[in-house]
Design a protein around this motif. Structure first.
Motif, PDB file in Angstrom:
ATOM      1  N   LEU A  61     -29.708  71.524   7.259  1.00 34.41           N
ATOM      2  CA  LEU A  61     -28.619  71.732   7.751  1.00 34.41           C
ATOM      3  C   LEU A  61     -27.424  71.065   7.052  1.00 34.41           C
ATOM      4  O   LEU A  61     -26.176  71.578   7.232  1.00 34.41           O
ATOM      5  CB  LEU A  61     -28.679  71.005   9.226  1.00 34.41           C
ATOM      6  N   LEU A  62     -27.474  70.209   6.316  1.00 35.62           N
ATOM      7  CA  LEU A  62     -26.493  69.524   5.329  1.00 35.62           C
ATOM      8  C   LEU A  62     -26.868  69.442   4.032  1.00 35.62           C
ATOM      9  O   LEU A  62     -26.871  68.326   3.288  1.00 35.62           O
ATOM     10  CB  LEU A  62     -26.186  67.847   5.905  1.00 35.62           C
ATOM     11  N   PRO A  63     -26.638  70.668   3.413  1.00 34.92           N
ATOM     12  CA  PRO A  63     -26.833  70.644   1.951  1.00 34.92           C
ATOM     13  C   PRO A  63     -26.347  70.114   1.075  1.00 34.92           C
ATOM     14  O   PRO A  63     -26.549  69.649   0.038  1.00 34.92           O
ATOM     15  CB  PRO A  63     -26.812  72.275   1.940  1.00 34.92           C
ATOM     16  N   GLY A  64     -25.061  69.567   1.482  1.00 37.72           N
ATOM     17  CA  GLY A  64     -24.171  68.771   0.606  1.00 37.72           C
ATOM     18  C   GLY A  64     -24.616  67.313   0.359  1.00 37.72           C
ATOM     19  O   GLY A  64     -24.281  66.549  -0.613  1.00 37.72           O
ATOM     20  N   ALA A  65     -25.392  66.909   1.315  1.00 41.14           N
ATOM     21  CA  ALA A  65     -25.871  65.550   1.268  1.00 41.14           C
ATOM     22  C   ALA A  65     -26.885  65.206  -0.045  1.00 41.14           C
ATOM     23  O   ALA A  65     -26.883  64.172  -0.481  1.00 41.14           O
ATOM     24  CB  ALA A  65     -26.622  64.986   2.606  1.00 41.14           C
ATOM     25  N   ALA A  66     -27.705  66.412  -0.253  1.00 41.78           N
ATOM     26  CA  ALA A  66     -28.505  66.263  -1.418  1.00 41.78           C
ATOM     27  C   ALA A  66     -27.808  65.905  -2.615  1.00 41.78           C
ATOM     28  O   ALA A  66     -28.641  65.554  -3.422  1.00 41.78           O
ATOM     29  CB  ALA A  66     -29.371  67.354  -1.475  1.00 41.78           C
ATOM     30  N   GLU A  67     -26.801  66.261  -2.841  1.00 45.45           N
ATOM     31  CA  GLU A  67     -25.866  66.033  -4.133  1.00 45.45           C
ATOM     32  C   GLU A  67     -25.188  64.517  -4.033  1.00 45.45           C
ATOM     33  O   GLU A  67     -24.642  64.194  -5.101  1.00 45.45           O
ATOM     34  CB  GLU A  67     -24.598  66.977  -4.185  1.00 45.45           C
ATOM     35  N   LEU A  68     -25.445  63.875  -3.038  1.00 44.42           N
ATOM     36  CA  LEU A  68     -24.830  62.488  -3.050  1.00 44.42           C
ATOM     37  C   LEU A  68     -25.646  61.560  -3.572  1.00 44.42           C
ATOM     38  O   LEU A  68     -27.047  61.548  -3.701  1.00 44.42           O
ATOM     39  CB  LEU A  68     -24.526  62.018  -1.602  1.00 44.42           C
ATOM     40  N   PRO A  69     -25.071  60.440  -4.282  1.00 43.75           N
ATOM     41  CA  PRO A  69     -26.147  59.296  -4.705  1.00 43.75           C
ATOM     42  C   PRO A  69     -26.744  58.699  -3.561  1.00 43.75           C
ATOM     43  O   PRO A  69     -26.587  59.136  -2.284  1.00 43.75           O
ATOM     44  CB  PRO A  69     -25.091  58.001  -5.098  1.00 43.75           C
ATOM     45  N   GLY A  70     -27.928  57.789  -3.818  1.00 42.55           N
ATOM     46  CA  GLY A  70     -28.883  57.502  -2.828  1.00 42.55           C
ATOM     47  C   GLY A  70     -28.309  56.773  -1.757  1.00 42.55           C
ATOM     48  O   GLY A  70     -28.568  57.182  -0.615  1.00 42.55           O
ATOM     49  N   ASP A  71     -27.338  56.024  -2.068  1.00 51.31           N
ATOM     50  CA  ASP A  71     -27.027  55.039  -0.847  1.00 51.31           C
ATOM     51  C   ASP A  71     -26.001  56.041   0.177  1.00 51.31           C
ATOM     52  O   ASP A  71     -26.086  55.681   1.188  1.00 51.31           O
ATOM     53  CB  ASP A  71     -26.187  53.835  -1.355  1.00 51.31           C
TER      54      ASP A  71
END
Length: 277
Positions: free
Chosen positions: A66-76
């Motif tokens: 549902l939030l594909p942009g989150a996968a591109e963020l750093p781990g924290d």
């Protein structure tokens, strides 16, 4: 004189015996001493006594979808997005919610869910009936309860022949264009057409005890191409709302309304299954 003094004493003793017997009979039988009074049977309580933890109600794999942009963020930062933000509420036994938001180069996706447990304090009205009234107000606000509102012509919206008899109509041909029509299409999206050609707002089948979808594309004259889909359903005495939205990074881009509807419905069905467990 003795005879006259004796009779009242016997009468008094008999009256006391009768009185005690009457009181003992009421206690033994559980009667209230008021024959003919109305017997009120309280309405049954709702199925749910508690609510789930809202920020843990959506499985992580589903959140990633549902939030594909989150996968591109750093781990924290990714972990912070998936953790969600709990809604401020003063009674977590009655109402809870959580929201998530993730930015991607192409668009921003946001998700919010709300659970409301309805309790009736009227012994003549069940919790389920009270919850149905709460759901009905939300349905009215979405413009889906007016008997004069046109139904969605599902056949036209999906590209099927309009005269094929596959969709239900009232009073002749239905207009598929309004976003607040009351078609009974349950799932799915158009099989053809542009990505923005999602089915309009409508009642949904096979989701809880009652459900509807409200499709809210950008308003007339708005330069922002935001698109929001809400799915509201009731199961027993709990009313659940799912809101899923996309805001493209460029005004020339248009959100995929069909995808938003499909994913919002999939999440709503998952939440309904979780509540039923």
């Amino acid at each position: 004189m003795r005879h006259k003094a004796y009779v009242p004493g016997v009468a008094l003793l008999a009256a006391l015996v009768v009185g005690c017997s009457a009181d003992g009979g009421d206690d033994a039988n559980g009667a209230d001493g008021k024959p003919g009074g109305p017997v009120v049977s309280p309405a049954p309580p709702g199925r749910y006594l508690t609510l789930p933890a809202p920020c843990r109600a959506v499985p992580r794999p589903l959140l990633k979808d549902l939030l594909p942009g989150a996968a591109e963020l750093p781990g924290d930062q990714q972990e912070k997005v998936f953790r969600g933000s709990a809604a401020v509420t003063y009674d977590t036994d009655r109402k809870v919610g959580c929201s998530w938001k993730a930015d991607a180069p192409s668009a921003t996706r946001s998700l919010a869910i709300d659970f409301e447990r309805v309790v009736s304090y009227d012994p003549a009205v069940s919790d389920d009936d009270r919850a149905d009234a709460v759901y009905g107000k939300k349905k009215d606000a979405a413009g889906l309860s007016s008997p004069s509102a046109p139904q969605a012509d599902v056949a036209t919206a999906t590209g099927a022949p309009a005269d094929g008899g596959g969709g239900e109509e009232k009073g002749g041909a239905a207009d598929p264009s309004p976003s607040t029509s009351t078609g009974d299409a349950s799932d799915g999206a158009p099989a053809s057409g542009g990505p923005e050609d999602a089915l309009p707002s409508r009642v949904l089948d096979n989701l809880g005890d009652a459900a509807f979808l409200q499709d809210l594309p950008k308003g007339p004259g708005s330069t922002a191409q935001n698109h929001t889909v809400s799915v509201v359903f009731r199961t027993s005495n709990v009313v659940v709302t799912v809101r899923y939205a996309e805001q493209p990074a460029l005004i020339t881009q248009r959100p995929d309304g069909r995808e938003l509807q499909e994913k919002a419905q999939a999440l709503a069905r998952k939440l309904a299954e979780t509540l039923s467990e």
